[in-house]
Write an enzyme that holds these catalytic residues in place. Structure first.
Site, mmCIF file in Angstrom:
data_model
loop_
_atom_site.group_PDB
_atom_site.id
_atom_site.type_symbol
_atom_site.label_atom_id
_atom_site.label_comp_id
_atom_site.label_asym_id
_atom_site.label_seq_id
_atom_site.Cartn_x
_atom_site.Cartn_y
_atom_site.Cartn_z
ATOM 1 C CE1 TYR A 1 -68.549 -39.831 -17.285
ATOM 2 C CE2 TYR A 1 -66.441 -40.825 -17.772
ATOM 3 C CZ TYR A 1 -67.264 -40.142 -16.906
ATOM 4 O OH TYR A 1 -66.802 -39.768 -15.668
ATOM 5 C CG ASP B 1 -61.832 -40.810 -8.421
ATOM 6 O OD1 ASP B 1 -61.413 -41.931 -8.761
ATOM 7 O OD2 ASP B 1 -61.593 -39.777 -9.063
ATOM 8 C CE LYS C 1 -80.532 -38.081 -7.183
ATOM 9 N NZ LYS C 1 -80.750 -38.014 -5.719
ATOM 10 C CG ASP D 1 -78.392 -38.653 -3.312
ATOM 11 O OD1 ASP D 1 -78.745 -39.812 -3.592
ATOM 12 O OD2 ASP D 1 -79.204 -37.708 -3.213
ATOM 13 C CG ASP E 1 -64.936 -41.388 -13.065
ATOM 14 O OD1 ASP E 1 -63.958 -41.689 -12.357
ATOM 15 O OD2 ASP E 1 -64.869 -40.556 -13.986
#
Length: 357
Positions: A133, A244, A183, A216, A240
């Site tokens: 971000y 969720d 990742k 993932d 984030d």
């Protein structure tokens, strides 16, 4: 009990509805709070061209904490609300920890088959101030065939180390298990660096069992084997998304709170529900206030009021377990106010007992 000054930013849509219920509950367990409301919202943006005034952070800096409602409104792009309010406040106040507890509450059902509350109790620690971000980048050659955009990520040693260390501390207080989202097989610079900092910090916590999983695979693990996980630490983007997902499988976003934490307490921390503003149902009295009320419990705990926080948390659990007062998302017919009042009444019954204990 100490007197506290708390700012509220109800925001948009159901943020207004559920914040009113959280304020009601907190007043019942901790009398003497002075509340000050600020109209920083997308609707304010449509009127004034600003989510909040230029001196908004200065107006909020003197408060002990901030209770934030959801923001978002038709006609205002999400990046406007994010970069006009949430991110500036998080960075102005050094709220580099986004803390998201996700658990299966009593009387609710998981989207996962045959999973119990023992299987679904996670704490996600999300880096909240840098990472993916970032404002660095831009659009180049606009309107031409070779038009392209560049979006940079920023991973600093300080930023990575402090959030990872915070996660190790939380894991030490819980089960002693910590999983890092990475990742590094695809992001050649940022994630190998994140991994190296994780390894370096891990050496200071030999009692914590660690895992590093590609994001993932970790998403699949949350769905298939959530019982193998406890504390998860991730970058701004990964944290984030994973939080969720975890909230969705533990009963829905309407039940998930979060905190934007300044661990050094040099500036106010900010607490909010994970869910959005749902303007299509705003003002109808059907929004579930549980997430915002639990965010209020996190706020109380952060202020050093554990008995009041525990009373709110247990009241939520007791009311949901009883099953007689439920909003439509939980299969009931109660209104937002009905559920908020039931939780407030139960919390008021509990707080004296917990304080004495």
């Amino acid at each position: 009990m100490s007197a506290y000054r708390i700012a509220t930013i109800p925001g948009d849509g159901i943020g207004v509805d559920v914040t009113a219920e959280a304020v009601k509950v907190l007043d019942r367990v901790l009398p003497g709070i002075t509340w000050t409301e600020f109209d920083y919202s997308c609707e304010n943006y449509l009127r004034t061209g600003q989510m909040m005034p230029a001196d908004g952070p200065q107006q909020l800096a003197g408060f002990d904490a901030i209770l934030l409602g959801a923001v978002g409104f038709p006609g205002v792009p999400d990046h406007i609300s994010l970069w006009g309010l949430l991110i500036p406040l998080r960075r102005a106040f050094g709220q580099y920890v986004n803390l998201r507890p996700v658990r299966l509450l009593p009387g609710t059902e998981s989207a996962l088959r045959d999973r119990t509350a023992d299987d679904l109790d996670l704490l996600i620690v999300r880096e909240n101030s840098e990472g993916e971000y970032s404002e660095i980048g831009g659009t180049h050659n606009p309107g031409k065939p070779d038009e392209f955009v560049l979006q940079e990520s920023v991973f600093t040693r300080t930023g990575c180390e402090r959030i990872i260390r915070y996660a190790f501390e939380r894991a030490s207080e819980r089960s002693g298990r910590l999983c890092s989202a990475t990742k590094s097989n695809g992001l050649i610079h940022s994630m190998p660096y994140w991994d190296s900092v994780f390894d370096r910090v891990a050496a200071d916590y030999p009692g914590v069992q660690t895992r590093q999983m590609h994001v993932d695979a970790l998403a699949a693990e949350i769905v298939l084997h959530p019982d193998r996980l406890d504390v998860i630490v991730g970058s701004n983007l990964f944290g984030d998304i994973l939080s969720d997902l975890a909230a969705a499988v533990t009963g829905g976003l309407g039940l998930a709170p979060s905190g934007n934490i300044n661990p050094a307490r040099e500036a106010p921390s900010m607490f909010e529900a994970v869910h959005g503003s749902a303007p299509d149902i705003a003002g109808q009295g059907i929004a579930d206030p549980v997430a915002q009320i639990l965010a209020g419990a996190m706020l109380l705990d952060h202020l050093g009021e554990p008995a009041a926080a525990a009373a709110v948390d247990r009241a939520v659990c007791d009311v949901l377990a009883a099953g007689t007062v439920r909003t439509p998302d939980l299969g009931g017919t109660a209104t937002t106010t009905d559920l908020g009042t039931a939780i407030a009444d139960r919390a008021a019954q509990l707080v004296d007992t917990l304080t004495e204990a």
